[in-house]
Design a protein around this motif. Structure first.
Motif, mmCIF file in Angstrom:
data_model
loop_
_atom_site.group_PDB
_atom_site.id
_atom_site.type_symbol
_atom_site.label_atom_id
_atom_site.label_comp_id
_atom_site.label_asym_id
_atom_site.label_seq_id
_atom_site.Cartn_x
_atom_site.Cartn_y
_atom_site.Cartn_z
ATOM 1 N N HIS A 257 -39.333 142.019 -23.150
ATOM 2 C CA HIS A 257 -39.779 141.783 -21.657
ATOM 3 C C HIS A 257 -38.819 141.088 -20.740
ATOM 4 N N TYR B 96 -43.110 142.307 -14.576
ATOM 5 C CA TYR B 96 -43.992 142.818 -13.350
ATOM 6 C C TYR B 96 -43.709 144.451 -13.478
ATOM 7 N N ASP C 145 -47.563 142.432 -23.445
ATOM 8 C CA ASP C 145 -46.510 141.848 -22.827
ATOM 9 C C ASP C 145 -46.813 140.305 -22.948
ATOM 10 N N ASP C 146 -45.636 139.626 -22.764
ATOM 11 C CA ASP C 146 -45.581 138.138 -22.364
ATOM 12 C C ASP C 146 -45.753 137.274 -23.697
ATOM 13 N N THR D 8 -48.547 134.249 -17.934
ATOM 14 C CA THR D 8 -48.222 134.624 -16.312
ATOM 15 C C THR D 8 -49.354 135.194 -15.851
ATOM 16 N N HIS E 211 -51.842 142.546 -22.301
ATOM 17 C CA HIS E 211 -51.175 141.243 -22.532
ATOM 18 C C HIS E 211 -51.863 140.512 -23.596
ATOM 19 N N HIS F 177 -39.530 135.151 -17.368
ATOM 20 C CA HIS F 177 -40.408 136.239 -16.672
ATOM 21 C C HIS F 177 -40.090 136.156 -15.262
HETATM 22 ZN ZN ZN Z 1 -45.151 140.075 -18.031
#
Ligand code: ZN
Length: 242
Positions: free
Chosen positions: A107, A148, A56-57, A207, A202, A111
């Motif tokens: 995603h 999240y 993610d991210d 984040t 990640h 965010h």
């Molecule tokens: Zn994330």
């Protein structure tokens, strides 16, 4: 919207409507176990013997390429849940993810937790991310994982409208924490691993704790050793049989 997305969204919506689940599905390990069992597609439970590896991210110019290099070295392909705003800022890195044979997914554009937003905001955000990622990477996403993991009715409505299947995870490395180490990431993953696991990691610290991606990167060969010993095959969600 594909059939799997419809089924997942409908099943999850029914459970939510029944009031059986709290608003925030993956918040605790007991809820995660409940979700794995009762909503396996939403949790990413796939074929036994296969591990879906997800990041993610990203895409992040500092950390995504080292992760891609490590995956190349291991012969692994994964699914990258990208942020629209990161993809817009670093389109070359997003394209590199696709060029190396990985799957892209949504995603979010920003965010921001869907718990804080209604369905109109969530739909606009998810669609903007989907379109940005598709346009800039040249690949069409089919999954969405809210920031999240804060899945709400807004997420389900947005996913349905965007034609994406919502997928969370069964297993995590908790690699966003400042105290995470390669060993703690492997321990967390091992202790939450289930048959047909979807693993959350990640490829950016945008984040997370600054530099946390370095522990994630170092954990990958350790995971490879553990999983090879267990005869597990690693791949993207597309090949996971979700
Ligand atoms: Zn994330």
């Amino acid at each position: 919207m594909n059939k799997a997305a419809t089924a997942v969204a409908a099943g999850a919506a029914a459970s939510l409507a029944a009031g059986a689940l709290a608003h925030l599905l993956p918040a605790t390990s007991s809820l995660r176990r409940f979700r794995n069992r009762c909503l396996p597609a939403l949790s990413g439970v796939g074929e036994v013997g296969h591990v879906a590896l997800t990041f993610d991210d990203g895409p992040d110019p500092l950390s995504t390429v080292p992760v891609l290099d490590a995956l190349d070295g291991l012969g692994w392909r994964a699914t990258f849940f990208m942020l629209g705003e990161m993809t817009a800022a670093y389109p070359d890195v997003g394209r590199e993810v696709v060029r190396r044979g990985h799957e892209v997914a949504v995603h979010g554009y920003a965010h921001s937790s869907h718990i804080r937003h209604g369905p109109t905001w969530a739909t606009r955000d998810v669609m903007a991310a989907r379109d940005t990622i598709a346009e800039l990477t040249g690949a069409q996403p089919q999954w969405v994982r809210p920031p999240y993991g804060a899945l709400s009715t807004s997420t389900l409505i947005a996913a349905r409208r965007a034609g994406l299947a919502p997928v969370l995870w069964t297993t995590w490395g908790r690699d966003w924490r400042p105290e995470a180490t390669p060993a703690s990431i492997v321990d967390d993953i091992s202790s939450t691993l289930v048959p047909g696991a979807t693993v959350l990691l990640h490829d950016s610290d945008c984040t997370s704790a600054p530099g946390s991606w370095k522990a994630t990167l170092a954990a990958l060969p350790m995971l490879a050793e553990a999983w090879a010993g267990a005869g597990l095959v690693v791949g993207p969600l597309l090949e996971h049989g979700v």
